[in-house]
Enzyme design. Structure first.
Site, short mmCIF file in Angstrom:
data_model
loop_
_atom_site.label_atom_id
_atom_site.label_comp_id
_atom_site.label_asym_id
_atom_site.label_seq_id
_atom_site.Cartn_x
_atom_site.Cartn_y
_atom_site.Cartn_z
CD GLN A 1 15.82 6.46 29.56
OE1 GLN A 1 16.08 5.43 28.98
NE2 GLN A 1 15.67 6.54 30.87
CE1 TYR B 1 24.52 2.96 29.18
CE2 TYR B 1 22.67 3.77 30.48
CZ TYR B 1 23.35 2.72 29.87
OH TYR B 1 22.86 1.45 29.95
#
Length: 174
Positions: free
Chosen positions: A59, A129
């Protein structure tokens, strides 16, 4: 840790939150993709998981304004200088050069994952994020080509996706 999960019968494991550059990291324990020196360790993970016929994906992570300056030794970067509700810190607004460098860093992180033997990458573009910070008008108050309209706010994430695809080729899972 990951080999035990593979041994237990998992079909696909995601190695979560792998920082793509020196501004991305929010915890010391994260498995990095920010430098070629990490490839041998990443290969050990991929090989261990593959021994049990399990796929593994990395990820790709950039914490943006959620990164603590104490973790990286400098002010975190984000689309706009809007304080994080989590850290209470105000990030530095990314310059156009920062944006281009970060896009390239996502692409190079994907290349490293592929080179280490990972079967896929996932781009973390949600949960507040960096990429999602560009998407939101609450955290992106830019007036240049990366802010304003929805199309412009989406630009960073789209350019990240295209750069990753170019780095890993059309036959690699993103």
């Amino acid at each position: 840790f990951y080999e035990e999960r593979a041994r237990g019968g998992a079909a696909l494991l995601f190695i979560g939150g792998c920082p793509v550059d020196e501004y991305a990291c929010s915890m010391k324990e994260m498995i990095g993709l920010s430098d070629d020196r990490f490839i041998p360790g990443l290969k050990k993970i991929a090989d261990a998981v593959h021994r049990h016929d399990t796929f593994v994906a990395a990820q790709l992570f950039h914490g943006g304004r959620y990164v603590r300056s104490g973790m990286i030794g400098r002010q975190p970067i984000a689309p706009s200088p809007i304080a994080s509700a989590i850290t209470r810190e105000v990030p530095r607004e990314m310059t156009l050069d920062n944006i281009q460098d970060t896009i390239a860093n996502f692409a190079q992180a994907a290349r490293r994952a592929k080179q280490a033997g990972f079967d896929a990458v996932e781009v973390l573009a949600g949960t507040g994020y960096l990429i999602s910070e560009f998407f939101s008008p609450l955290t992106n108050q830019r007036t240049d080509e990366y802010g304003g309209s929805l199309d412009k706010r989406m630009r960073f994430g789209i350019e990240v996706a295209w750069a990753i695809r170019e780095a890993v080729g059309s036959d690699y899972t993103v």
